[in-house]
Motif scaffolding. Structure first.
Motif, PDB file in Angstrom:
ATOM      1  N   LEU A 120      22.465  17.816  22.084  1.00  0.00           N
ATOM      2  CA  LEU A 120      21.334  16.937  21.815  1.00  0.00           C
ATOM      3  C   LEU A 120      21.635  15.984  20.663  1.00  0.00           C
ATOM      4  O   LEU A 120      22.266  16.367  19.676  1.00  0.00           O
ATOM      5  CB  LEU A 120      20.087  17.762  21.447  1.00  0.00           C
ATOM      6  N   GLY A 121      21.178  14.734  20.813  1.00  0.00           N
ATOM      7  CA  GLY A 121      21.090  13.816  19.679  1.00  0.00           C
ATOM      8  C   GLY A 121      22.343  13.105  19.252  1.00  0.00           C
ATOM      9  O   GLY A 121      22.333  12.383  18.251  1.00  0.00           O
ATOM     10  N   ALA A 122      23.442  13.252  19.972  1.00  0.00           N
ATOM     11  CA  ALA A 122      24.726  12.750  19.482  1.00  0.00           C
ATOM     12  C   ALA A 122      25.016  11.315  19.931  1.00  0.00           C
ATOM     13  O   ALA A 122      24.435  10.807  20.881  1.00  0.00           O
ATOM     14  CB  ALA A 122      25.851  13.673  19.955  1.00  0.00           C
ATOM     15  N   ASN A 123      25.926  10.697  19.208  1.00  0.00           N
ATOM     16  CA  ASN A 123      26.590   9.491  19.710  1.00  0.00           C
ATOM     17  C   ASN A 123      28.060   9.845  19.929  1.00  0.00           C
ATOM     18  O   ASN A 123      28.542  10.861  19.426  1.00  0.00           O
ATOM     19  CB  ASN A 123      26.437   8.311  18.750  1.00  0.00           C
ATOM     20  N   PHE A 124      28.761   9.032  20.681  1.00  0.00           N
ATOM     21  CA  PHE A 124      30.166   9.319  20.977  1.00  0.00           C
ATOM     22  C   PHE A 124      31.048   8.256  20.344  1.00  0.00           C
ATOM     23  O   PHE A 124      30.816   7.067  20.498  1.00  0.00           O
ATOM     24  CB  PHE A 124      30.411   9.348  22.488  1.00  0.00           C
ATOM     25  N   GLY A 125      32.091   8.717  19.649  1.00  0.00           N
ATOM     26  CA  GLY A 125      33.021   7.813  18.993  1.00  0.00           C
ATOM     27  C   GLY A 125      32.680   7.617  17.529  1.00  0.00           C
ATOM     28  O   GLY A 125      31.781   8.261  17.001  1.00  0.00           O
ATOM     29  N   PRO A 126      33.461   6.727  16.895  1.00  0.00           N
ATOM     30  CA  PRO A 126      34.543   5.930  17.485  1.00  0.00           C
ATOM     31  C   PRO A 126      35.763   6.771  17.843  1.00  0.00           C
ATOM     32  O   PRO A 126      35.996   7.814  17.263  1.00  0.00           O
ATOM     33  CB  PRO A 126      34.867   4.920  16.375  1.00  0.00           C
ATOM     34  N   PHE A 127      36.525   6.263  18.815  1.00  0.00           N
ATOM     35  CA  PHE A 127      37.761   6.925  19.219  1.00  0.00           C
ATOM     36  C   PHE A 127      38.823   5.866  19.492  1.00  0.00           C
ATOM     37  O   PHE A 127      38.514   4.697  19.694  1.00  0.00           O
ATOM     38  CB  PHE A 127      37.538   7.808  20.457  1.00  0.00           C
ATOM     39  N   THR A 128      40.089   6.301  19.501  1.00  0.00           N
ATOM     40  CA  THR A 128      41.185   5.332  19.584  1.00  0.00           C
ATOM     41  C   THR A 128      42.074   5.501  20.805  1.00  0.00           C
ATOM     42  O   THR A 128      42.931   4.658  21.050  1.00  0.00           O
ATOM     43  CB  THR A 128      42.073   5.418  18.315  1.00  0.00           C
ATOM     44  N   ASP A 129      41.923   6.610  21.558  1.00  0.00           N
ATOM     45  CA  ASP A 129      42.766   6.735  22.750  1.00  0.00           C
ATOM     46  C   ASP A 129      42.007   7.411  23.883  1.00  0.00           C
ATOM     47  O   ASP A 129      41.022   8.115  23.676  1.00  0.00           O
ATOM     48  CB  ASP A 129      44.070   7.480  22.442  1.00  0.00           C
ATOM     49  N   ASN A 130      42.504   7.190  25.089  1.00  0.00           N
ATOM     50  CA  ASN A 130      41.823   7.670  26.289  1.00  0.00           C
ATOM     51  C   ASN A 130      41.919   9.175  26.473  1.00  0.00           C
ATOM     52  O   ASN A 130      41.115   9.758  27.205  1.00  0.00           O
ATOM     53  CB  ASN A 130      42.373   6.959  27.531  1.00  0.00           C
ATOM     54  N   VAL A 131      42.886   9.810  25.831  1.00  0.00           N
ATOM     55  CA  VAL A 131      42.997  11.268  25.941  1.00  0.00           C
ATOM     56  C   VAL A 131      41.742  11.923  25.367  1.00  0.00           C
ATOM     57  O   VAL A 131      41.180  12.865  25.937  1.00  0.00           O
ATOM     58  CB  VAL A 131      44.258  11.788  25.224  1.00  0.00           C
ATOM     59  N   PHE A 132      41.294  11.413  24.228  1.00  0.00           N
ATOM     60  CA  PHE A 132      40.072  11.910  23.588  1.00  0.00           C
ATOM     61  C   PHE A 132      38.887  11.778  24.544  1.00  0.00           C
ATOM     62  O   PHE A 132      38.111  12.727  24.741  1.00  0.00           O
ATOM     63  CB  PHE A 132      39.821  11.117  22.303  1.00  0.00           C
TER      64      PHE A 132
END
Length: 360
Positions: A120-132
């Motif tokens: 619940l409640g999250a945002n995703f990222g930031p991230f730098t590669d597609n594996v993540f």
């Protein structure tokens, strides 16, 4: 069982308060070794702290004592559900694989016993590669329900049938204070000294904050410097600014307000402000809740994404650019920059839509 960010950060602690208030008949156990949480939620008879959540090193291997003990004794059978709740809990850090494995471990144990699992409640990222992204797509697909707090995060996983989006959990907060405002202006201060991509702006940001504060002091405002998370350096920078401003009315109208786990007392002072100059994500959310004028300072993409969802991104600025903006312009924008769309409060209750079906 609750997994969250237990660092005495106001925003994340508000998530927990709202959760416990919504389901007072449910026994919650917090997966943390931070004993501060005994005091923060001591008035909640339905909240318990799990103390043994620590890693120990034996030879070259690391073991989580809580996981091992629980697995040996009861295999997590005592729990009816796992709830992971938090804001920026899915950022790509150097140790992200270890965190992914911990979450996968818990998920597998709960799924094996047909227990419900929620994010619940999250945002995703930031991230730098597609594996993540790929690994978390795989992980999220196995949860019963995943509810993000912004459209940007949701778009990465919208093809998963168990993924939803609703406004930030804190929009469910019960305001609880009389609708009176004093001639106070609040500043949500953050420490960017060690933050990658921002630390180069450290002196320029602090200098601009000092200039804005002086402007408001000249206009007769009392100044409140809010530290939302002492652990992340907010208090250090707030105290530093306070010392620089001792010449302003002998410092008598400048108050540093540090969040020490007393949620109600902190919110009471925050609510007393007419205007918020906000860097912390939840300083902006609280300003919307309390119908305060607000000037958002964006230090992370999560803030920009939330402002876009609220249609408030126009009257804001990125922290790295604030030194280029005239103080008079900032004060003018902040004077009457409010969110006019109040439907966000009804929409935010949908964060708990699926959890309600098993707990209410």
């Amino acid at each position: 069982m609750i997994s969250a960010y237990f660092a005495r950060n106001l925003g994340d602690d508000l998530f927990l308060k709202i959760l416990f208030d919504r389901y007072p008949h449910i026994q919650w156990e917090l997966l943390t070794a931070n004993r501060n949480y005994n005091d923060i939620f001591k008035s909640y008879r339905n909240v318990k702290i799990i103390y043994s959540y620590r890693d120990v090193k034996i030879g070259k291997s690391r073991f989580n004592l809580f996981y091992k003990i629980s697995e040996l004794i009861n295999g997590f059978r005592k729990y009816d559900a796992l709830v992971i709740i938090g804001g920026s809990i899915f950022m790509q850090s150097p140790a992200w694989k270890m965190k992914w494995e911990e979450r996968k471990y818990l998920l597998d144990r709960f799924k094996r016993m047909n227990k419900k699992t929620f994010i619940l409640g999250a945002n995703f990222g930031p991230f730098t590669d597609n594996v993540f992204l790929e690994r978390y797509t795989e992980l999220f697909s196995e949860f019963d329900d995943v509810c993000f707090r912004d459209q940007h995060s949701y778009r990465f996983f919208k093809d998963l049938k168990n993924v939803r989006v609703a406004p930030d959990v804190v929009f469910n907060l019960d305001t609880g204070f009389p609708e009176t405002k004093e001639k106070n202006v609040g500043f949500s201060i953050i420490d960017i000294k060690e933050r990658e991509g921002l630390k180069e702006s450290y002196n320029r940001y602090n200098d601009k904050m000092e200039q804005i504060i002086r402007r408001y002091a000249e206009q007769g405002y009392n100044i409140k410097l809010f530290s939302f998370c002492e652990n992340e350096g907010d208090l250090r920078v707030a105290n530093q600014l306070s010392r620089k401003l001792k010449d302003v009315h002998n410092g008598n109208n400048i108050q540093v307000v540090n969040y020490e786990g007393k949620i109600k007392e902190f919110l009471e002072v925050f609510h007393s402000c007419q205007i918020i100059i906000g860097a912390r994500f939840h300083s902006i959310i609280l300003a919307v809740i309390y119908d305060q004028s607000v000037f958002p300072i964006i230090y992370n993409e999560k803030t920009l994404n939330a402002l876009k969802d609220l249609s408030m991104e126009q009257n804001s600025i990125h922290l790295k650019e604030i030194h280029n903006m005239d103080v008079i312009d900032i004060v003018q924008i902040a004077a009457d920059n409010r969110n006019q769309d109040r439907h966000v409060f009804n929409e935010a209750s949908r964060q708990f839509e699926k959890l309600d079906t098993i707990l209410r």
